[in-house]
Each structure stands twice: as structure tokens, then as C-alpha cells.
Design a protein around this motif. Structure first.
Motif, PDB file in Angstrom:
ATOM      1  N   SER A  99      -0.576   0.651  -2.548  1.00 24.83           N
ATOM      2  CA  SER A  99      -0.131   0.805  -3.805  1.00 24.83           C
ATOM      3  C   SER A  99       0.880  -0.817  -4.456  1.00 24.83           C
ATOM      4  O   SER A  99       0.621  -1.472  -5.243  1.00 24.83           O
ATOM      5  N   ASP A 100       1.933  -1.536  -3.582  1.00 26.25           N
ATOM      6  CA  ASP A 100       1.908  -2.114  -3.247  1.00 26.25           C
ATOM      7  C   ASP A 100       2.081  -3.451  -3.861  1.00 26.25           C
ATOM      8  O   ASP A 100       1.697  -4.275  -3.902  1.00 26.25           O
ATOM      9  N   ILE A 101       0.788  -3.036  -2.990  1.00 24.45           N
ATOM     10  CA  ILE A 101      -0.434  -4.269  -2.873  1.00 24.45           C
ATOM     11  C   ILE A 101      -0.931  -4.823  -4.343  1.00 24.45           C
ATOM     12  O   ILE A 101      -1.677  -5.248  -4.748  1.00 24.45           O
ATOM     13  N   GLU A 102      -1.884  -3.584  -4.424  1.00 21.55           N
ATOM     14  CA  GLU A 102      -2.471  -3.332  -5.759  1.00 21.55           C
ATOM     15  C   GLU A 102      -1.830  -4.038  -6.495  1.00 21.55           C
ATOM     16  O   GLU A 102      -2.005  -4.539  -7.641  1.00 21.55           O
ATOM     17  N   VAL A 103      -0.221  -3.508  -7.306  1.00 23.51           N
ATOM     18  CA  VAL A 103       0.560  -4.023  -8.409  1.00 23.51           C
ATOM     19  C   VAL A 103       1.021  -5.529  -7.830  1.00 23.51           C
ATOM     20  O   VAL A 103       2.242  -5.587  -9.235  1.00 23.51           O
ATOM     21  N   GLY A 104       0.451  -5.912  -6.555  1.00 29.35           N
ATOM     22  CA  GLY A 104       1.178  -7.440  -6.739  1.00 29.35           C
ATOM     23  C   GLY A 104       2.541  -7.604  -5.552  1.00 29.35           C
ATOM     24  O   GLY A 104       3.468  -8.385  -5.838  1.00 29.35           O
ATOM     25  N   ILE A 105       3.345  -6.227  -5.402  1.00 23.18           N
ATOM     26  CA  ILE A 105       4.445  -6.244  -4.827  1.00 23.18           C
ATOM     27  C   ILE A 105       4.731  -7.076  -3.467  1.00 23.18           C
ATOM     28  O   ILE A 105       5.274  -7.749  -3.506  1.00 23.18           O
ATOM     29  N   LEU A 106       3.715  -6.236  -3.248  1.00 25.25           N
ATOM     30  CA  LEU A 106       3.307  -7.855  -1.534  1.00 25.25           C
ATOM     31  C   LEU A 106       1.802  -7.633  -1.813  1.00 25.25           C
ATOM     32  O   LEU A 106       0.883  -8.022  -1.989  1.00 25.25           O
ATOM     33  N   LYS A 107       1.823  -8.977  -0.629  1.00 20.72           N
ATOM     34  CA  LYS A 107       0.650 -10.049  -0.295  1.00 20.72           C
ATOM     35  C   LYS A 107       0.173  -9.900   0.540  1.00 20.72           C
ATOM     36  O   LYS A 107       1.220  -9.433   1.614  1.00 20.72           O
ATOM     37  N   LEU A 108      -1.224 -10.099   1.080  1.00 18.11           N
ATOM     38  CA  LEU A 108      -1.752  -9.531   2.201  1.00 18.11           C
ATOM     39  C   LEU A 108      -1.818 -10.923   2.768  1.00 18.11           C
ATOM     40  O   LEU A 108      -3.303 -10.902   2.891  1.00 18.11           O
ATOM     41  N   ASP A 109      -0.934 -11.031   3.036  1.00 17.07           N
ATOM     42  CA  ASP A 109      -1.369 -12.003   4.391  1.00 17.07           C
ATOM     43  C   ASP A 109      -1.052 -12.156   5.501  1.00 17.07           C
ATOM     44  O   ASP A 109      -1.273 -12.640   6.544  1.00 17.07           O
ATOM     45  N   ARG A 110      -0.269 -10.598   6.314  1.00 13.20           N
ATOM     46  CA  ARG A 110      -0.472 -10.493   7.428  1.00 13.20           C
ATOM     47  C   ARG A 110       0.092  -9.101   7.538  1.00 13.20           C
ATOM     48  O   ARG A 110      -0.224  -7.969   6.817  1.00 13.20           O
ATOM     49  N   GLU A 111      -0.562  -8.566   8.876  1.00 14.12           N
ATOM     50  CA  GLU A 111      -1.010  -6.860   8.797  1.00 14.12           C
ATOM     51  C   GLU A 111       0.578  -6.257   8.839  1.00 14.12           C
ATOM     52  O   GLU A 111       0.428  -5.087   8.437  1.00 14.12           O
ATOM     53  N   GLU A 112       1.295  -6.839   9.105  1.00 18.76           N
ATOM     54  CA  GLU A 112       2.677  -5.901   8.768  1.00 18.76           C
ATOM     55  C   GLU A 112       2.658  -5.665   7.229  1.00 18.76           C
ATOM     56  O   GLU A 112       3.293  -4.643   6.563  1.00 18.76           O
TER      57      GLU A 112
END
Length: 277
Positions: A99-112
Motif C-alpha cells: 500500500s505504501d508503494i501504491e500511494v506513493g509514500i515509498l519509491k520502489l528503488d531498492r529491495e528494502e
């Protein structure tokens, strides 16, 4: 009545804090999860249509597919994380959306940034189905022995993730206190009892705390917020970190109220046989 009969009757009586489970039944949940005597058991056969719906399994299978596509396995970064291209490729398959990635809180730029993938990968290293050798992630001979049986692969994934992999790994709560992981089958029992209706996730946390009040001790450092920290730790680990990743719940998170509502999925009953007391 002889002593053995008395002990049997005493240990077989339903206990309110265990939602009607007896001490004997809770003992099996604690020490013999998924055994024949446990109130929560894995079904003997899971068809592909069920296995295909389990996010954790599909993510693991996707990772293995990419590992096997490389002659020497996947070369990890210097910090021993998966390269970005692998993370993006697996996430794009949409087995599980954070959910945090989908709403833009997190950017999926690394595995962590995708804790689900990271947790599954680390659990399978603990379970000795994956290994890191010379900076490369590879499958092991244990995996090769199971690769043609998806049910056994799932069983190994479930048991390793639930029993051996530390759910407190890097989550910020007391790592030495296995809140939620202790008696993880009790969470499934609660979901089977209450999960037909959407409920605040804290309802499950409160009941878990009633069943295991002794586990509150290691949260004393949180002071007046100890109970709140305990309950949120349970929700984070047992419901979001376990049940949701295995497709057993649906979650709705209200970012303004910081509140999660959860509901059991049909997959819960298709994977597990759960006694109803």
C-alpha cells in the motif's frame, strides 16, 4: 475421580481468554502447530488454483524463476540486496502490492522498500532453499529436491516463515519478544471465528494480549504507550506481516485515522482446516 482423569478434564475445559480453546488445544497451537491434534491444520491437498492465489508462494516462485535464468544465480549488490531490475520485475507481476508503494509514500528503488520480498527471501535462506555464495543468490539442493511438488514447497515456506524466521527482524519493536509469532495459529483461529465481517485489526490484537498477557513485559520501555505499542506490533507482524502476505486477509488502511480494518479471505478455509469451538 483419579488424578489423571482430573488433569484431563481440567486441561480440556474451554477458557474464555482462548476464545473457548482448552489449555491442551492451545498447547498444540504453541508447540505442535499444524499437527493432527492442533485446532488449526494444513489441508492434505491444495490444488494449483489455491496455490496460485498465495502471494508469498508466487513471489518465491517468481524469484526462483529469475535465479534459475542466470547460469550462476543472481548477483547481489555490495550490501547483499537484490538488484533493482529483479525487484521491479517481480513487483510488476502484481502478486502482492504494498500500500505504501501504491500511494506513493515509498519509491520502489531498492529491495528494502519492498519488505514482503525481502522477508520471503530471507526466510527461504533460513529455510535453506536459497543461499548466498560468492555474492550470488542461488537455489540449494534442498530446493531441487522439492521443486516438482508445489504443495511441499508451500508447506516448507509456511513452516519456515511461521516458525523459524524472526518476524521481529528490523521492524523496530523488541526483537527478542516474538509477539504474534508465538501461537500464530491462534491468529488464524480468530480470523476463522470473526473474519467474515470486516473488523478493526486492533480487535485481534486485544484478544491476543488477553491470551498472552505475559508478553507485554518487554514493552515496558514504551512507558504509558506500552499497550498501544504491543497491539500495533501484533497487527504489524501477525496480520500484515504474515496473514496478508499469505493471502489470508484483506486489509483496508485509513491513512488519516492510522487504522487498519481486516477481513478473512476465502483462502483461509481453503488452505487450513480450523476447528470451530
Amino acid at each position: 475421580m483419579d488424578l489423571d482423569s482430573f488433569k484431563y478434564q481440567y486441561n480440556s475445559r474451554p477458557i474464555d481468554d482462548f476464545l473457548g480453546l482448552s489449555s491442551t488445544e492451545m498447547h498444540h497451537i504453541l508447540y505442535n502447530p499444524l499437527s493432527e491434534n492442533s485446532p488449526v491444520r494444513l489441508r492434505r491437498h491444495l490444488p494449483d488454483e489455491v496455490l496460485d492465489a498465495i502471494p508469498a508462494l508466487r513471489i518465491f516462485e517468481s524469484l526462483v524463476e529469475l535465479i534459475l535464468a542466470e547460469p550462476k544465480g543472481i548477483k547481489l549488490t555490495k550490501a547483499e540486496f537484490l538488484p533493482r531490475r529483479v525487484v521491479h520485475e517481480i513487483y510488476a507481476r502484481k502478486h502482492f502490492l504494498e500500500s505504501d508503494i501504491e500511494v506513493g509514500i515509498l519509491k520502489l528503488d531498492r529491495e528494502e522498500k519492498w519488505p514482503t520480498l525481502y522477508a520471503i527471501r530471507m526466510a527461504m535462506i533460513v529455510g535453506e532453499l536459497l543461499e548466498v555464495e560468492n555474492g550470488r543468490l542461488r537455489v540449494t539442493s534442498n530446493y531441487l529436491e522439492l521443486k516438482d511438488n508445489r504443495f511441499l514447497l508451500f508447506k516448507k515456506l509456511l513452516e519456515t516463515y511461521a516458525n523459524d524466521f524472526n518476524w521481529g527482524f528490523l521492524d523496530g519493536y523488541p526483537e527478542e519478544n516474538p509477539v504474534g509469532q508465538v501461537a500464530w495459529g491462534f491468529t488464524l483461529f480468530m480470523l476463522n471465528m470473526w473474519g467474515l465481517e470486516k473488523r478493526d485489526a486492533l480487535v485481534y490484537a486485544h484478544q491476543y494480549r488477553k491470551a498472552f498477557p505475559m508478553m507485554l513485559g518487554s514493552f515496558e520501555g514504551f512507558g504509558d504507550l506500552a499497550i498501544e505499542a504491543f497491539d500495533r506490533c501484533y497487527v504489524f507482524r501477525a496480520l500484515l506481516g504474515f496473514a496478508e502476505r499469505f493471502g489470508l486477509i484483506e486489509e483496508e488502511f485509513d491513512y488519516f485515522a492510522l487504522k487498519s480494518d481486516v477481513k478473512a479471505t476465502a483462502l483461509l478455509g481453503r488452505i487450513f482446516e480450523i476447528d470451530e469451538d
